[in-house]
Design an enzyme around this catalytic site. Structure first.
Site, mmCIF file in Angstrom:
data_model
loop_
_atom_site.group_PDB
_atom_site.id
_atom_site.type_symbol
_atom_site.label_atom_id
_atom_site.label_comp_id
_atom_site.label_asym_id
_atom_site.label_seq_id
_atom_site.Cartn_x
_atom_site.Cartn_y
_atom_site.Cartn_z
ATOM 1 N N CYS A 121 -109.415 -55.874 -0.054
ATOM 2 C CA CYS A 121 -108.161 -55.140 0.148
ATOM 3 C C CYS A 121 -107.930 -54.140 -0.970
ATOM 4 O O CYS A 121 -108.130 -54.455 -2.130
ATOM 5 C CB CYS A 121 -106.971 -56.097 0.134
ATOM 6 S SG CYS A 121 -106.978 -57.293 1.435
ATOM 7 N N HIS A 167 -109.647 -41.825 8.914
ATOM 8 C CA HIS A 167 -109.605 -40.412 8.547
ATOM 9 C C HIS A 167 -109.682 -39.593 9.824
ATOM 10 O O HIS A 167 -110.382 -38.601 9.894
ATOM 11 C CB HIS A 167 -110.769 -40.068 7.615
ATOM 12 C CG HIS A 167 -110.600 -40.615 6.233
ATOM 13 N ND1 HIS A 167 -111.353 -40.177 5.180
ATOM 14 C CD2 HIS A 167 -109.769 -41.553 5.736
ATOM 15 C CE1 HIS A 167 -111.000 -40.831 4.085
ATOM 16 N NE2 HIS A 167 -110.045 -41.675 4.405
ATOM 17 N N GLU A 209 -96.196 -41.671 27.351
ATOM 18 C CA GLU A 209 -96.456 -43.047 27.794
ATOM 19 C C GLU A 209 -97.058 -43.919 26.693
ATOM 20 O O GLU A 209 -96.726 -45.095 26.574
ATOM 21 C CB GLU A 209 -97.364 -43.021 29.020
ATOM 22 C CG GLU A 209 -97.559 -44.352 29.689
ATOM 23 C CD GLU A 209 -96.311 -44.925 30.341
ATOM 24 O OE1 GLU A 209 -96.335 -46.123 30.671
ATOM 25 O OE2 GLU A 209 -95.301 -44.200 30.521
ATOM 26 N N HIS A 241 -105.518 -36.493 4.571
ATOM 27 C CA HIS A 241 -106.302 -37.693 4.296
ATOM 28 C C HIS A 241 -106.520 -38.523 5.552
ATOM 29 O O HIS A 241 -107.648 -38.733 5.962
ATOM 30 C CB HIS A 241 -105.568 -38.512 3.218
ATOM 31 C CG HIS A 241 -106.266 -39.753 2.787
ATOM 32 N ND1 HIS A 241 -106.135 -40.262 1.515
ATOM 33 C CD2 HIS A 241 -107.071 -40.609 3.439
ATOM 34 C CE1 HIS A 241 -106.857 -41.372 1.419
ATOM 35 N NE2 HIS A 241 -107.428 -41.604 2.582
#
Length: 189
Positions: free
Chosen positions: A44, A64, A85, A141
């Protein structure tokens, strides 16, 4: 053969990254996924940890996506779209439910930094200012999307990507993605 099942993060993350590569969401050094596995979390970044702590997410996807990047160039502080939708595939954390197609979907946009770890402060602030959001766009980014499970995070990432692409195409045609057709005064016969 792996000692782990197909949905174990050791097998699932590479499979999802392979799919994301073919969608153009993760190329070169960009993008990733993190899945909660019991009390542990797979690799993480501090940004993924924010979604786990602030939103109780079960998985976080970072892409990205070119559509997401283009949206960050077309919008200032937030991306807004309505009457599509695919909005129905987005869960609002504050409301505790999925949005209706005729509701406004708003995604905050934060500024990019030279080092990804330095985004944590502005990402945390966006989470506080937008308590319902399940995504944050990062200018030039990409996007971070989180869900209760990896399946929900993947589905919402697909919905967001569709909506980002739709908004870019609408703007090319001179259409406002945030326009509410129901708010127009109807002509009297």
């Amino acid at each position: 053969m792996s000692a782990y099942g197909p949905e174990h993060p050791r097998n699932l993350i590479p499979e999802l990254c392979n799919q994301f590569y073919h969608l153009g969401w993760v190329t070169g050094t960009g993008g990733g996924i993190s899945i909660k596995d019991g009390l542990k979390k797979s690799q993480c970044t501090p940004l993924f940890m924010l979604a786990y702590k602030e939103r109780g997410a079960g998985a976080v996807i970072h892409t990205h996506s070119p559509h997401a990047v283009r949206c960050t160039l077309l919008y200032d502080k937030e991306f807004t779209i309505t009457h599509q939708e695919m909005i129905k595939g987005i869960k609002d954390a504050k409301l505790g439910r999925f949005l209706r197609y005729d509701e406004n979907l708003v995604v905050p946009i934060i500024e990019n930094t030279p080092f990804e770890r330095d985004l944590a402060g502005s990402l945390g602030e966006a989470l506080r200012q937008y308590p319902g959001t399940s995504a944050v766009l990062v200018r030039r980014h990409g996007v971070y999307v989180w869900g209760d499970t990896w399946q929900q995070a993947k589905t919402m990432t697909e919905c967001y990507d569709y909506l980002f692409e739709m908004a870019v195409e609408m703007k090319k045609l001179g259409l406002d993605p945030a326009f509410n057709p129901e708010a127009q005064n109807k002509p009297v016969n």
